[in-house]
Design a protein around this motif. Structure first.
Motif, PDB file in Angstrom:
ATOM      1  N   LYS A   8       0.723  -1.304   0.096  1.00  0.00           N
ATOM      2  CA  LYS A   8      -0.098  -0.125   0.102  1.00  0.00           C
ATOM      3  C   LYS A   8       0.921   1.267  -0.015  1.00  0.00           C
ATOM      4  N   GLU A   9       1.931   1.219   0.652  1.00  0.00           N
ATOM      5  CA  GLU A   9       2.972   2.253   0.733  1.00  0.00           C
ATOM      6  C   GLU A   9       3.567   2.616  -0.765  1.00  0.00           C
ATOM      7  N   VAL A  10       3.596   1.694  -1.464  1.00  0.00           N
ATOM      8  CA  VAL A  10       4.141   1.645  -2.733  1.00  0.00           C
ATOM      9  C   VAL A  10       2.883   2.436  -3.524  1.00  0.00           C
ATOM     10  N   THR A  11       1.995   1.877  -3.582  1.00  0.00           N
ATOM     11  CA  THR A  11       0.806   2.501  -4.414  1.00  0.00           C
ATOM     12  C   THR A  11       0.556   3.920  -3.914  1.00  0.00           C
ATOM     13  N   ASP A  12       0.578   4.092  -2.565  1.00  0.00           N
ATOM     14  CA  ASP A  12       0.364   5.511  -2.151  1.00  0.00           C
ATOM     15  C   ASP A  12       1.396   6.325  -2.772  1.00  0.00           C
ATOM     16  N   LYS A  13       2.550   6.101  -2.730  1.00  0.00           N
ATOM     17  CA  LYS A  13       3.664   6.991  -3.135  1.00  0.00           C
ATOM     18  C   LYS A  13       3.751   7.075  -4.724  1.00  0.00           C
ATOM     19  N   LEU A  14       3.324   6.078  -5.432  1.00  0.00           N
ATOM     20  CA  LEU A  14       3.086   6.450  -7.026  1.00  0.00           C
ATOM     21  C   LEU A  14       1.927   7.205  -7.332  1.00  0.00           C
ATOM     22  N   GLN A  15       0.943   7.163  -6.504  1.00  0.00           N
ATOM     23  CA  GLN A  15      -0.114   7.986  -6.590  1.00  0.00           C
ATOM     24  C   GLN A  15       0.110   9.584  -6.540  1.00  0.00           C
ATOM     25  N   THR A  16       1.014   9.724  -5.237  1.00  0.00           N
ATOM     26  CA  THR A  16       1.390  11.272  -5.036  1.00  0.00           C
ATOM     27  C   THR A  16       2.238  11.975  -6.177  1.00  0.00           C
ATOM     28  N   LEU A  17       2.605  10.992  -6.830  1.00  0.00           N
ATOM     29  CA  LEU A  17       3.427  11.486  -8.137  1.00  0.00           C
ATOM     30  C   LEU A  17       2.817  11.845  -9.381  1.00  0.00           C
ATOM     31  N   LYS A  18       1.312  11.728  -9.350  1.00  0.00           N
ATOM     32  CA  LYS A  18       0.597  11.742 -10.450  1.00  0.00           C
ATOM     33  C   LYS A  18       0.293  13.057 -10.642  1.00  0.00           C
ATOM     34  N   GLY A  19      -0.074  13.622 -11.875  1.00  0.00           N
ATOM     35  CA  GLY A  19      -0.512  14.939 -12.114  1.00  0.00           C
ATOM     36  C   GLY A  19       0.027  15.676 -13.518  1.00  0.00           C
ATOM     37  N   TYR A  20       0.641  14.916 -14.158  1.00  0.00           N
ATOM     38  CA  TYR A  20       1.020  15.139 -15.537  1.00  0.00           C
ATOM     39  C   TYR A  20      -0.277  15.542 -16.328  1.00  0.00           C
ATOM     40  N   LYS A  21      -0.160  16.773 -16.899  1.00  0.00           N
ATOM     41  CA  LYS A  21      -1.505  17.220 -17.764  1.00  0.00           C
ATOM     42  C   LYS A  21      -1.076  17.438 -19.062  1.00  0.00           C
ATOM     43  N   GLY A  22       0.151  17.247 -19.590  1.00  0.00           N
ATOM     44  CA  GLY A  22       0.386  17.182 -20.922  1.00  0.00           C
ATOM     45  C   GLY A  22      -0.471  16.334 -22.231  1.00  0.00           C
ATOM     46  N   HIS A  23      -0.002  16.392 -23.327  1.00  0.00           N
ATOM     47  CA  HIS A  23      -0.402  15.733 -24.354  1.00  0.00           C
ATOM     48  C   HIS A  23      -0.120  14.088 -24.039  1.00  0.00           C
ATOM     49  N   GLN A  24      -0.896  13.308 -24.884  1.00  0.00           N
ATOM     50  CA  GLN A  24      -0.331  11.841 -24.829  1.00  0.00           C
ATOM     51  C   GLN A  24       0.594  11.600 -25.821  1.00  0.00           C
ATOM     52  N   GLY A  25       1.531  10.364 -25.510  1.00  0.00           N
ATOM     53  CA  GLY A  25       2.498  10.288 -26.280  1.00  0.00           C
ATOM     54  C   GLY A  25       2.345  10.070 -27.635  1.00  0.00           C
ATOM     55  N   PHE A  26       3.140  10.317 -28.693  1.00  0.00           N
ATOM     56  CA  PHE A  26       3.128  10.214 -30.046  1.00  0.00           C
ATOM     57  C   PHE A  26       3.007   8.687 -30.547  1.00  0.00           C
ATOM     58  N   THR A  27       2.245   8.423 -31.380  1.00  0.00           N
ATOM     59  CA  THR A  27       2.571   6.924 -32.228  1.00  0.00           C
ATOM     60  C   THR A  27       3.635   7.173 -33.365  1.00  0.00           C
ATOM     61  N   LEU A  28       4.071   6.402 -33.784  1.00  0.00           N
ATOM     62  CA  LEU A  28       5.161   6.311 -34.804  1.00  0.00           C
ATOM     63  C   LEU A  28       4.648   7.192 -35.965  1.00  0.00           C
ATOM     64  N   ASP A  29       3.503   6.892 -36.498  1.00  0.00           N
ATOM     65  CA  ASP A  29       2.986   7.836 -37.672  1.00  0.00           C
ATOM     66  C   ASP A  29       2.621   9.146 -37.274  1.00  0.00           C
ATOM     67  N   GLN A  30       1.984   9.277 -36.007  1.00  0.00           N
ATOM     68  CA  GLN A  30       1.700  10.763 -35.668  1.00  0.00           C
ATOM     69  C   GLN A  30       3.194  11.502 -35.532  1.00  0.00           C
ATOM     70  N   ALA A  31       4.184  10.870 -34.862  1.00  0.00           N
ATOM     71  CA  ALA A  31       5.388  11.497 -34.969  1.00  0.00           C
ATOM     72  C   ALA A  31       5.913  11.748 -36.202  1.00  0.00           C
TER      73      ALA A  31
END
Length: 350
Positions: A8-31
């Protein structure tokens, strides 16, 4: 033994790092579509060369180098050449920085050893870090600063905290499995200065320099400046601490594969006044924050080193210029801030 961590401590730690609000990663074709809109030809992207490149250098690095090409039309080969040039510069910087680090630590060790009448643990003498009142006139005269400023620095709790923190950190990180360290501790009950300095990283030595009092900094710089053939290369106390911090920063970047070409350095080196004019630097722009600032500080320190090292400096500068001619995509002025011919960066060897 450390306390066991729960799932649970691992899960909680990972949750505290969330918050990225940028675009999704590119696919190769999109890149590929994105690159075609930014100067790359569609035919150049048709085969699997692009896929091979990003698997080697990552798409993030590919994008960085493509943006560092100062041409309207770009090719995959341009990116490859710029990536290769950057790797080559970093490998050459690495050797220069290692030589410079060993030299600075060695000359500092010798100077402070001699000043302590060869005490093997001179670094434990508090007078290295505390201000002595009888140094007052000397420091004011040499540094041009007031008595109140000197006293407030040398009798501050902030300074005390830095000294204690330095020794806590450096002794915690000492390589306990080192034969030298084990021999010192078993035979002499402590760690000698030469073992300590040998074990220090450039970052740790930079912190050591920061806690030295001005009297001992000047002792070291007097020894360094005694080796100068040309007084134009005089190493100033007001700049040297900044140079060490900048060199530490660049040393870490090249050691860990970070980008150097066209990079705006977070810790650029302060530039001596006559170098600003000689190297045509506009201090209002970011160009002084590129590699040129660090090269100029290194050049001044190399000017105090033996002829063999000066020749290595000159040879390395020649190699960097030769590589820039080999890879036509390289722009030394925009990419590294170098606006002069190589002879102006090289040292005269008497």
């Amino acid at each position: 033994m450390d306390e066991c961590r729960t799932d649970k401590e691992v899960t909680d730690k990972l949750q505290t790092l969330k918050g990225y609000k940028g675009h999704q990663g590119f696919t190769l074709d999109q890149a590929k579509a994105n690159l075609a809109q930014n100067g790359f030809s569609v035919s150049d992207l048709a085969d699997n060369t692009f896929e091979r490149q990003i698997s080697k250098m990552s798409f993030n690095n590919f994008k960085y180098y493509s943006k560092s090409i100062f041409n309207t039309h770009k090719t995959l080969n341009d990116v490859e050449e710029l990536y290769t040039f950057d790797l080559s510069v970093k490998s050459r910087l690495q050797e220069l920085l290692i030589r410079l680090e060993i030299y600075i630590k060695s000359i500092s060790l010798e100077t402070l050893m001699e000043a302590s009448d060869y005490d093997p643990q001179f670094y434990l003498d508090e007078s290295l870090y505390f201000f002595e009142q009888d140094q007052n006139d000397l420091l004011q005269k040499k540094l041009g600063v007031g008595e109140k400023k000197i006293a407030s620095y040398f009798h501050s709790s902030e300074r005390n905290e830095k000294v204690i923190s330095f020794f806590d950190n450096v002794f915690e990180k000492l390589p306990k499995d080192s034969g030298e360290i084990r021999n010192d501790q078993s035979k002499h009950g402590g760690v000698s200065a030469w073992c300590l300095f040998n074990a220090m990283t450039l970052g740790e030595f930079t912190n050591f320099w920061a806690i030295l009092n001005l009297r001992n900094k000047m002792l070291i710089l007097d020894t360094i400046n005694a080796n100068i053939d040309d007084q134009d290369f005089f190493v100033h106390q007001q700049l040297f601490g900044n140079w060490l911090n900048s060199l530490r920063y660049v040393r870490n970047k090249v050691s860990h594969g970070s980008k150097i070409y066209n990079e705006i350095l977070i810790f650029p080196a302060k530039i001596a006044k006559n170098d600003i004019e000689i190297f045509q630097l506009d201090t209002r722009k970011d160009e002084q924050k590129k590699l040129i600032s660090v090269l100029l500080s290194m050049r001044r320190i190399y000017a105090t080193m033996p002829k063999f090292d000066k020749q290595i400096w000159n040879d390395t500068i020649s190699e960097i210029f030769s590589l820039s001619q080999k890879y036509s995509v390289v722009n030394l002025s925009k990419g590294l801030g170098i606006k002069v011919v190589k002879s102006q960066l090289q040292l005269k060897i008497c």
